[in-house]
Design a protein around this motif. Structure first.
Motif, short mmCIF file in Angstrom:
data_model
loop_
_atom_site.label_atom_id
_atom_site.label_comp_id
_atom_site.label_asym_id
_atom_site.label_seq_id
_atom_site.Cartn_x
_atom_site.Cartn_y
_atom_site.Cartn_z
N SER A 7 0.84 -1.20 0.00
CA SER A 7 0.00 0.00 0.00
C SER A 7 0.87 1.25 0.00
CB SER A 7 -0.95 0.00 1.20
OG SER A 7 -0.20 0.12 2.39
N GLY A 8 2.07 1.15 0.63
CA GLY A 8 2.98 2.30 0.63
C GLY A 8 3.46 2.61 -0.77
N THR A 9 3.78 1.56 -1.56
CA THR A 9 4.24 1.81 -2.93
C THR A 9 3.08 2.30 -3.78
OG1 THR A 9 3.89 -0.51 -3.45
CG2 THR A 9 6.12 0.14 -2.78
N ASN A 10 1.88 1.74 -3.56
CA ASN A 10 0.71 2.21 -4.32
C ASN A 10 0.42 3.67 -4.01
OD1 ASN A 10 0.34 -0.23 -5.54
ND2 ASN A 10 -1.21 -0.95 -4.08
N ARG A 11 0.58 4.05 -2.76
CA ARG A 11 0.33 5.42 -2.35
C ARG A 11 1.33 6.36 -3.03
NH1 ARG A 11 1.26 5.67 3.29
NH2 ARG A 11 -0.30 4.07 3.43
N GLU A 13 2.89 5.83 -5.85
CA GLU A 13 2.56 5.90 -7.26
C GLU A 13 1.35 6.79 -7.50
OE1 GLU A 13 2.06 1.90 -8.53
OE2 GLU A 13 4.17 1.38 -8.24
N SER A 14 0.37 6.72 -6.61
CA SER A 14 -0.83 7.53 -6.80
C SER A 14 -0.51 9.01 -6.58
CB SER A 14 -1.95 7.08 -5.87
OG SER A 14 -1.59 7.32 -4.53
N LEU A 15 0.46 9.30 -5.69
CA LEU A 15 0.85 10.69 -5.50
C LEU A 15 1.61 11.23 -6.70
CD1 LEU A 15 1.99 10.69 -1.76
CD2 LEU A 15 -0.06 11.72 -2.71
N GLU A 29 -12.10 7.70 -7.04
CA GLU A 29 -12.54 6.72 -6.05
C GLU A 29 -11.34 5.85 -5.65
OE1 GLU A 29 -15.26 5.02 -3.55
OE2 GLU A 29 -15.67 6.66 -4.94
N PRO A 30 -11.08 5.70 -4.32
CA PRO A 30 -9.95 4.86 -3.91
C PRO A 30 -10.24 3.39 -4.22
CG PRO A 30 -11.12 5.69 -1.98
CD PRO A 30 -11.74 6.33 -3.19
N SER A 31 -9.16 2.64 -4.42
CA SER A 31 -9.33 1.22 -4.76
C SER A 31 -9.81 0.45 -3.53
CB SER A 31 -8.00 0.65 -5.25
OG SER A 31 -7.08 0.59 -4.18
N ASP A 32 -10.24 -0.79 -3.78
CA ASP A 32 -10.73 -1.63 -2.69
C ASP A 32 -9.64 -1.92 -1.68
OD1 ASP A 32 -13.24 -1.71 -3.75
OD2 ASP A 32 -12.96 -3.63 -4.79
N LYS A 33 -8.42 -2.11 -2.15
CA LYS A 33 -7.31 -2.40 -1.25
C LYS A 33 -7.03 -1.21 -0.33
CE LYS A 33 -3.17 -5.06 -1.60
NZ LYS A 33 -2.15 -5.63 -2.46
N GLU A 34 -7.11 0.00 -0.86
CA GLU A 34 -6.90 1.20 -0.06
C GLU A 34 -8.01 1.35 0.98
OE1 GLU A 34 -6.50 4.57 -2.60
OE2 GLU A 34 -4.62 3.86 -3.46
N LYS A 35 -9.24 1.04 0.58
CA LYS A 35 -10.35 1.11 1.53
C LYS A 35 -10.15 0.13 2.67
CE LYS A 35 -13.96 2.50 -1.73
NZ LYS A 35 -15.19 2.07 -2.37
N ILE A 36 -9.74 -1.09 2.34
CA ILE A 36 -9.51 -2.11 3.37
C ILE A 36 -8.38 -1.68 4.30
CG2 ILE A 36 -8.69 -4.49 3.74
CD1 ILE A 36 -10.26 -5.24 1.20
N ASN A 37 -7.33 -1.11 3.72
CA ASN A 37 -6.21 -0.64 4.55
C ASN A 37 -6.65 0.48 5.48
OD1 ASN A 37 -4.28 -2.43 3.63
ND2 ASN A 37 -3.59 -1.08 1.97
N ARG A 38 -7.48 1.38 5.00
CA ARG A 38 -7.98 2.47 5.85
C ARG A 38 -8.82 1.92 7.00
NH1 ARG A 38 -10.17 7.03 1.65
NH2 ARG A 38 -8.14 7.50 0.68
N VAL A 39 -9.71 0.98 6.69
CA VAL A 39 -10.56 0.38 7.72
C VAL A 39 -9.70 -0.35 8.74
CG1 VAL A 39 -12.31 -1.39 8.14
CG2 VAL A 39 -12.60 0.23 6.26
#
Length: 129
Positions: A7-11, A13-15, A29-39
């Motif tokens: 998720s750190g690398t995805n973050r 890349e998204s930045l 819209e954030p991806s499902d993986k990002e939503k799960i990480n936030r939760v």
């Protein structure tokens, strides 16, 4: 742990691919993986906060009423002793100040203070325990 690294690398890349939005546009819209990480992060944070607040010990204490009563009796006794000691020091300080003021021979106030000091000293002499 592996998910956090991903998720750190995805973050990152998204930045890098972030572009300013045009007016009226909606955020992506954030991806499902990002939503799960936030939760997951939010749930972990709440769990840590509840552990720090010791809420489990409080609920256990509520289920044992005799222990709760005993702790409250001890706390009340300690408070009472503390108040008695504090008042004793406060009264002793006031009496000492009144004695000093009485020694100054102030007109009306000096006589009044001297009477109070005499009464207190007389009571102390009578009540020897």
């Amino acid at each position: 742990m592996k998910e956090d690294q991903e998720s750190g690398t995805n973050r990152k890349e998204s930045l890098k691919s972030w572009k300013p939005q045009e007016r009226g546009g909606e955020p992506p819209e954030p991806s499902d993986k990002e939503k799960i990480n936030r939760v997951y992060r939010l749930a972990s944070e709440w769990a840590q906060r509840m552990e720090k607040s010791r809420i489990s010990e409080y609920t256990e204490l509520l289920y044992s009423p005799w222990r709760l009563i005993w702790l409250n009796v001890l706390a009340g006794t300690a408070r009472g002793v503390g108040i008695a000691i504090g008042f004793t020091f406060f009264a002793a300080t006031i009496i000492y100040v009144l004695q000093v003021l009485g020694a100054l021979n102030l007109p009306i106030i000096g006589d009044y203070i001297a009477d109070i000091v005499r009464i207190v000293q007389h009571q102390l002499e009578l009540n020897t325990y």
